[in-house]
Design a protein around this motif. Structure first.
Motif, PDB file in Angstrom:
ATOM      1  N   UNK A   1       0.838  -1.175   0.000  1.00  0.00           N
ATOM      2  CA  UNK A   1       0.000   0.000   0.000  1.00  0.00           C
ATOM      3  C   UNK A   1       0.889   1.247   0.000  1.00  0.00           C
ATOM      4  N   UNK A   2       0.504   2.230  -0.763  1.00  0.00           N
ATOM      5  CA  UNK A   2       1.227   3.501  -0.839  1.00  0.00           C
ATOM      6  C   UNK A   2       0.588   4.521   0.096  1.00  0.00           C
ATOM      7  N   UNK A   3       1.403   5.340   0.715  1.00  0.00           N
ATOM      8  CA  UNK A   3       0.915   6.485   1.471  1.00  0.00           C
ATOM      9  C   UNK A   3       1.061   7.696   0.555  1.00  0.00           C
ATOM     10  N   UNK A   4      -0.048   8.388   0.288  1.00  0.00           N
ATOM     11  CA  UNK A   4      -0.064   9.445  -0.718  1.00  0.00           C
ATOM     12  C   UNK A   4      -0.462  10.777  -0.102  1.00  0.00           C
ATOM     13  N   UNK A   5       0.247  11.834  -0.506  1.00  0.00           N
ATOM     14  CA  UNK A   5      -0.102  13.208  -0.146  1.00  0.00           C
ATOM     15  C   UNK A   5      -0.231  14.009  -1.436  1.00  0.00           C
ATOM     16  N   UNK A   6      -1.337  14.733  -1.579  1.00  0.00           N
ATOM     17  CA  UNK A   6      -1.536  15.630  -2.720  1.00  0.00           C
ATOM     18  C   UNK A   6      -1.685  17.035  -2.140  1.00  0.00           C
ATOM     19  N   UNK A   7      -0.724  17.903  -2.469  1.00  0.00           N
ATOM     20  CA  UNK A   7      -0.640  19.216  -1.843  1.00  0.00           C
ATOM     21  C   UNK A   7      -0.623  20.305  -2.910  1.00  0.00           C
ATOM     22  N   UNK A   8      -1.459  21.323  -2.712  1.00  0.00           N
ATOM     23  CA  UNK A   8      -1.451  22.501  -3.581  1.00  0.00           C
ATOM     24  C   UNK A   8      -1.163  23.706  -2.691  1.00  0.00           C
ATOM     25  N   UNK A  10      -3.058  26.026  -1.907  1.00  0.00           N
ATOM     26  CA  UNK A  10      -4.232  26.374  -1.113  1.00  0.00           C
ATOM     27  C   UNK A  10      -4.507  25.403   0.028  1.00  0.00           C
ATOM     28  N   UNK A  11      -4.204  24.097  -0.165  1.00  0.00           N
ATOM     29  CA  UNK A  11      -4.612  23.108   0.834  1.00  0.00           C
ATOM     30  C   UNK A  11      -3.962  21.754   0.571  1.00  0.00           C
ATOM     31  N   UNK A  12      -4.047  20.899   1.580  1.00  0.00           N
ATOM     32  CA  UNK A  12      -3.723  19.486   1.405  1.00  0.00           C
ATOM     33  C   UNK A  12      -5.006  18.840   0.888  1.00  0.00           C
ATOM     34  N   UNK A  13      -4.993  18.382  -0.367  1.00  0.00           N
ATOM     35  CA  UNK A  13      -6.197  17.858  -0.999  1.00  0.00           C
ATOM     36  C   UNK A  13      -6.464  16.404  -0.635  1.00  0.00           C
ATOM     37  N   UNK A  76       3.236  17.539  -5.167  1.00  0.00           N
ATOM     38  CA  UNK A  76       3.160  18.964  -4.845  1.00  0.00           C
ATOM     39  C   UNK A  76       2.908  19.676  -6.166  1.00  0.00           C
ATOM     40  N   UNK A  77       1.733  20.289  -6.273  1.00  0.00           N
ATOM     41  CA  UNK A  77       1.323  20.858  -7.550  1.00  0.00           C
ATOM     42  C   UNK A  77       1.008  22.340  -7.428  1.00  0.00           C
ATOM     43  N   UNK A  78       1.204  23.052  -8.525  1.00  0.00           N
ATOM     44  CA  UNK A  78       0.928  24.484  -8.552  1.00  0.00           C
ATOM     45  C   UNK A  78      -0.561  24.776  -8.512  1.00  0.00           C
ATOM     46  N   UNK A  79      -1.348  23.867  -9.104  1.00  0.00           N
ATOM     47  CA  UNK A  79      -2.798  24.063  -9.173  1.00  0.00           C
ATOM     48  C   UNK A  79      -3.467  22.687  -9.243  1.00  0.00           C
ATOM     49  N   UNK A  80      -4.491  22.478  -8.415  1.00  0.00           N
ATOM     50  CA  UNK A  80      -5.188  21.185  -8.423  1.00  0.00           C
ATOM     51  C   UNK A  80      -6.624  21.363  -7.996  1.00  0.00           C
ATOM     52  N   UNK A  81      -7.465  20.467  -8.505  1.00  0.00           N
ATOM     53  CA  UNK A  81      -8.869  20.434  -8.077  1.00  0.00           C
ATOM     54  C   UNK A  81      -9.381  19.006  -8.284  1.00  0.00           C
ATOM     55  N   UNK A  82     -10.394  18.644  -7.530  1.00  0.00           N
ATOM     56  CA  UNK A  82     -10.993  17.311  -7.692  1.00  0.00           C
ATOM     57  C   UNK A  82     -11.613  17.194  -9.060  1.00  0.00           C
ATOM     58  N   UNK A  83     -11.394  16.070  -9.717  1.00  0.00           N
ATOM     59  CA  UNK A  83     -11.940  15.862 -11.059  1.00  0.00           C
ATOM     60  C   UNK A  83     -13.260  15.114 -10.989  1.00  0.00           C
TER      61      UNK A  83
END
Length: 83
Positions: A1-8, A10-13, A76-83
């Motif tokens: 199992x992978x531990x994943x962080x998605x960070x922009x 504005x927030x930790x998504x 770590x992304x410059x811009x992200x949103x839920x698809x």
């Protein structure tokens, strides 16, 4: 199992577990599974997919980077949103 962080900026998504990660690297898609070798890559624009059966998640990302180390994936992304 992978531990994943998605960070922009504005927030930790997302912060949690996933079976797989498919990300839009600057030169094409990259797939990550448990046990992947350490890696760092630049992100392009596209869809980030986190696999987890019923808990699958999708995000649209633009730029940034992805790091893989010891079954931890940091996006770590410059811009992200839920698809």
């Amino acid at each position: 199992m992978l531990q994943v962080s998605v960070i922009s900026p504005e927030a930790v998504l997302y912060e949690g577990a996933a079976d797989s990660v498919v990300a839009p690297a600057f030169d094409g898609e990259v797939g990550i599974l448990t046990g992947h070798a350490p890696m760092l890559t630049l992100l392009g624009t596209g869809e980030l997919r986190l696999g987890g059966g019923a808990g699958a998640r999708r995000f649209t990302v633009e730029g940034g980077f992805l790091q893989v180390a010891d079954n931890h994936v940091r996006v770590v992304t410059e811009k992200a949103q839920s698809a």
